[in-house]
Design an enzyme around this catalytic site. Structure first.
Site, short mmCIF file in Angstrom:
data_model
loop_
_atom_site.label_atom_id
_atom_site.label_comp_id
_atom_site.label_asym_id
_atom_site.label_seq_id
_atom_site.Cartn_x
_atom_site.Cartn_y
_atom_site.Cartn_z
CD GLU A 287 -3.35 0.16 1.95
OE1 GLU A 287 -4.19 -0.72 1.78
OE2 GLU A 287 -3.31 0.85 2.99
CG HIS A 308 6.61 -29.66 1.83
ND1 HIS A 308 7.21 -30.86 1.48
CD2 HIS A 308 7.28 -29.21 2.91
CE1 HIS A 308 8.18 -31.12 2.33
NE2 HIS A 308 8.24 -30.14 3.22
CE LYS A 420 -10.84 2.59 2.09
NZ LYS A 420 -10.16 3.47 3.04
O1 PA5 Z 1 -3.06 1.86 5.96
C1 PA5 Z 1 -4.14 2.38 5.73
O2 PA5 Z 1 -4.31 3.60 5.77
C2 PA5 Z 1 -5.33 1.51 5.40
O3 PA5 Z 1 -5.00 0.19 5.28
C3 PA5 Z 1 -6.40 1.66 6.47
O4 PA5 Z 1 -5.88 1.26 7.70
C4 PA5 Z 1 -7.64 0.86 6.14
O5 PA5 Z 1 -8.13 1.21 4.87
C5 PA5 Z 1 -8.72 1.09 7.17
O6 PA5 Z 1 -9.01 2.46 7.27
P1 PA5 Z 1 -9.62 3.07 8.57
O7 PA5 Z 1 -8.67 2.87 9.68
O8 PA5 Z 1 -9.83 4.51 8.23
O9 PA5 Z 1 -10.92 2.36 8.81
#
Ligand code: PA5
Length: 452
Positions: A287, A308, A420
């Site tokens: 990410e 394996h 989203k």
């Molecule tokens: O690292 C990030 O920003 C994302 O993975 C968020 O943690 C994830 O989308 C969840 O978002 P939120 O904490 O706003 O619910």
């Protein structure tokens, strides 16, 4: 023994020929990071200050003490991505692997259920369990944005099933942004206990905030130890000359490997307790760096299990991978000389399972190296809170350096946001009229179907 030891012999061209890196290239990339490192600590990213800040430690302690008095039997954590993976990593590493199975393994601590997915199958099973113990179930709802539909919908469901009970409000803790979001609005209206995600710290960099630390505290984990490990690692990274600096060296290797065509980055712990860490790292790397058509694809493999399953591909498949081993083994278990009448298993009887585990690791590493597949090893002398805190911080810094080298913003995730929006449009969110047209069009275009 050192706490962490990085062995990079098998990424060097001296060992694996043209598939490897020249030491001078590692040094040259590291020296760029050395310059960056100096300015970075003058104006650190907010996550870098967390180990010394000990954000809301007092509030967390007070809240955990109040909760202790409520005889909580189940901790249900609602959260996804960066809001759950840190806690999962800590629980995996520091709690009994079969924690939920029996009270003896829990040592008086609650069972835990981490709802990091909204598949109704899992949700319904958790409801069946907690409905019987409504008075003893604690909900920890975590969302930095406070707007994530997965987490909000789970909260809506569990409020309905558990919320009619007396004092339900006292068994809910919300962790969210201090100033904005739907969860904050709910807290203001309904008066739940609240902890915060500090300003400027994104989900996947938030493990050292209440996001990862409060659920840990409820489970009796020593969170000071975790933070101390991170603090000492921060000092190492800040002060060590670049050639001895673990974060700088790791970032340089990963960067140069990817630029050399090793677009798949396998993280392979030989340590069951670091299975959660591999998941956490996978998110952090993907990410943070998967932007502008750049970034390696992180892949999780478990040693020895995936020998394996995946190893054939790593040894003889495309030469597009760099393998990062994490190795740690402490406990022993003698393999008895059972079946002594079978000569071909003589080599096992009387030996230790730990030695077999080590031999499998070395054997795998050697087979990869002989096939000229780059790999390196981070060995941990032990798995405990301190080392885990250091490991979290180390890799958060590695990703920060990689963001610099790739020239991408490691702290946003625009590619996740569009999905989203479409989800919300499909679900009928009023203001998303244009997006709903797109989703409806896409659905009616799905005509290439094969049925069975
Ligand atoms: O690292 C990030 O920003 C994302 O993975 C968020 O943690 C994830 O989308 C969840 O978002 P939120 O904490 O706003 O619910």
């Amino acid at each position: 023994m050192n706490i962490f030891t990085l062995d990079m012999t098998n990424v060097l061209s001296k060992t694996i020929g043209k598939e490897g890196l020249h030491k001078k290239d590692i040094v040259s990339t590291s020296s760029k990071l050395k310059t960056y490192n100096k300015t970075l600590w003058d104006a650190p990213y907010p996550f870098m200050e967390l180990p010394s800040l000990m954000f809301q430690f007092k509030e967390m302690g007070q809240l955990a003490d109040t909760i202790k008095k409520k005889h909580i039997k189940n901790l249900v954590l609602l959260g996804i991505g960066g809001s759950s993976l840190g806690t999962e990593t800590i629980f995996h590493a520091l709690l009994h692997p079969f924690h939920n199975l029996h009270e003896d393994m829990r040592n008086g601590k609650p069972r835990y259920f981490i709802l990091d997915n909204i598949d109704p199958h899992k949700m319904n099973r958790v409801i069946e369990i907690t409905e019987k113990e409504k008075d003893n179930t604690l909900l920890v709802v975590i969302s930095k944005s406070g707007e994530t539909p997965e987490t909000i919908s789970q909260f809506m469901i569990l409020k309905e099933t558990l919320g009619k009970e007396k004092n339900f409000r006292d068994r809910v803790v919300i962790i969210t942004d201090k100033n904005k979001g739907i969860l904050k609005e709910i807290v203001d209206k309904e008066g739940y206990a609240v902890l915060n995600v500090p300003e400027g710290v994104g989900g996947r960099f938030s493990v050292l905030t209440p996001v990862g630390l409060f659920p840990s505290l409820v489970m009796g984990i020593d969170i000071d130890e975790i933070v101390n490990g991170a603090k000492d690692m921060a000092a190492h990274i800040r002060e060590k000359p670049y050639k001895e600096n673990m974060a700088i060296t790791l970032a340089s290797i990963l960067y140069l490997m990817e630029r050399k065509g090793k677009h798949i980055h396998v993280i392979m712990p030989y340590c069951e307790r670091l299975s959660g860490f591999a998941d956490w790292f996978r998110q952090l790397e993907a990410e943070s760096l998967g932007k502008n058509h750049l970034g390696a694809t992180p892949l999780k493999s478990m040693g020895v299990t995936d020998q394996h399953s995946q190893l054939q591909l790593y040894v003889e498949g495309p030469k597009d991978k760099c393998i990062m081993f994490l190795y740690s083994a402490q406990e022993k278990r003698l393999i008895p000389r059972s079946f002594s009448y079978i000569e071909s298993i003589d080599y096992l009887g009387g030996k230790d399972l730990k030695d077999l585990f080590y031999a499998e690791f070395i054997g795998t590493r050697l087979s990869l190296t002989e096939a000229k597949r780059p790999n390196f090893t981070l060995q941990l002398e032990n798995i405990n809170g301190y080392n885990l805190g250091a490991l979290f911080f180390l890799y958060e810094m590695v990703i920060t350096y990689l963001g610099y080298l790739y020239n991408v913003n490691a702290f946003d995730q625009p590619g996740v946001e569009l999905g989203k929006i479409y989800t919300k449009a499909l679900m009928g969110k009023k203001d998303l009229v244009k997006e709903r047209k797109t989703t409806n069009r896409a659905l009616s275009n799905s005509k290439t179907l094969i049925s069975f």
